[in-house]
Design a protein around this motif. Structure first.
Motif, mmCIF file in Angstrom:
data_model
loop_
_atom_site.group_PDB
_atom_site.id
_atom_site.type_symbol
_atom_site.label_atom_id
_atom_site.label_comp_id
_atom_site.label_asym_id
_atom_site.label_seq_id
_atom_site.Cartn_x
_atom_site.Cartn_y
_atom_site.Cartn_z
ATOM 1 N N ASP A 237 41.305 89.563 49.872
ATOM 2 C CA ASP A 237 42.460 89.234 49.043
ATOM 3 C C ASP A 237 42.001 88.401 47.839
ATOM 4 O O ASP A 237 40.836 88.003 47.755
ATOM 5 C CB ASP A 237 43.525 88.521 49.875
ATOM 6 N N LYS B 62 45.544 92.962 41.454
ATOM 7 C CA LYS B 62 46.928 92.499 41.546
ATOM 8 C C LYS B 62 46.994 91.105 42.171
ATOM 9 O O LYS B 62 46.134 90.727 42.976
ATOM 10 C CB LYS B 62 47.766 93.487 42.354
ATOM 11 N N ASP B 63 48.006 90.358 41.771
ATOM 12 C CA ASP B 63 48.306 89.029 42.310
ATOM 13 C C ASP B 63 47.233 87.985 42.000
ATOM 14 O O ASP B 63 47.138 86.961 42.697
ATOM 15 C CB ASP B 63 48.523 89.093 43.835
#
Length: 203
Positions: free
Chosen positions: A184, A96-97
């Protein structure tokens, strides 16, 4: 330039301050790290880096580039309470992202790696093994498959095909699905860029 450096220093010091508030001894197994006194030893591409409340140093005792420091700090700070057991291999775009960074991942990581080994796949195999790479014996239809461990719980899988009469060389860099628990999207990109840079040096 000085202002930019100041922002980097502030970010660096904030991360170290956060790390100082956490007892990482119970997290050794989850992260694959070792706590030695006031220092945390983290293998990064097979080389031991040391993180303390005051600084981060590479195996030579010098401060590494900020990108390396950010990845090591994030790896510690994002440590999951209950780590996922999902070891399915996925592409960067599956996290995601990552949409804003997919182009960068392809153009600055996968494509340069492929261009680097074109016509020299056997030598590339040796370079990957020099970085600790191992053949994982997985069922993928590629000429070269290699698994490396940039961080203890964030392995990467390289799927490589050399160029032929019809197609250029190709390289796919995959992560385990659980990698998003440890880093991340930006840090996963940094890991990939370090991989590409290390291979330029080793190869």
């Amino acid at each position: 330039m000085a202002a930019k450096s100041s922002v980097f220093d502030e970010t660096y010091n904030q991360y170290l301050a956060q790390i100082a508030q956490i007892d990482f001894k119970p997290k050794e197994e989850i992260l694959g790290i070792k706590v030695e006194g006031n220092e945390i030893v983290i293998p990064f591409f097979g080389r031991p880096y040391r993180v303390s409340t005051k600084k981060i140093v590479n195996p030579s005792g010098k401060q590494p580039p900020l990108t390396t420091s950010v990845v090591l700090c994030k790896y510690l700070l994002l440590c999951p309470q209950v780590p996922s057991l999902d070891k399915e291999w996925v592409s960067y775009r599956d996290f995601k992202d990552t949409a804003p960074l997919i182009g960068k991942f392809i153009n600055h990581i996968e494509r340069p790696i492929a261009q680097n080994f074109t016509g020299r796949l056997d030598e590339f195999d040796a370079a990957l093994r020099a970085l600790g790479g191992k053949n994982p014996d997985l069922d993928f239809s590629y000429q070269l498959i290699m698994k490396l461990f940039p961080l203890p719980k964030v392995p990467v899988l390289l799927l490589c095909d050399d160029a032929d009469d019809e197609f250029p060389a190709q390289c796919k860099v995959l992560f385990e699905k659980r990698a998003e628990q440890y880093l991340d999207p930006e840090c996963l990109t940094i890991v990939g860029m370090h991989l590409a840079d290390y291979l330029k040096i080793e190869f």
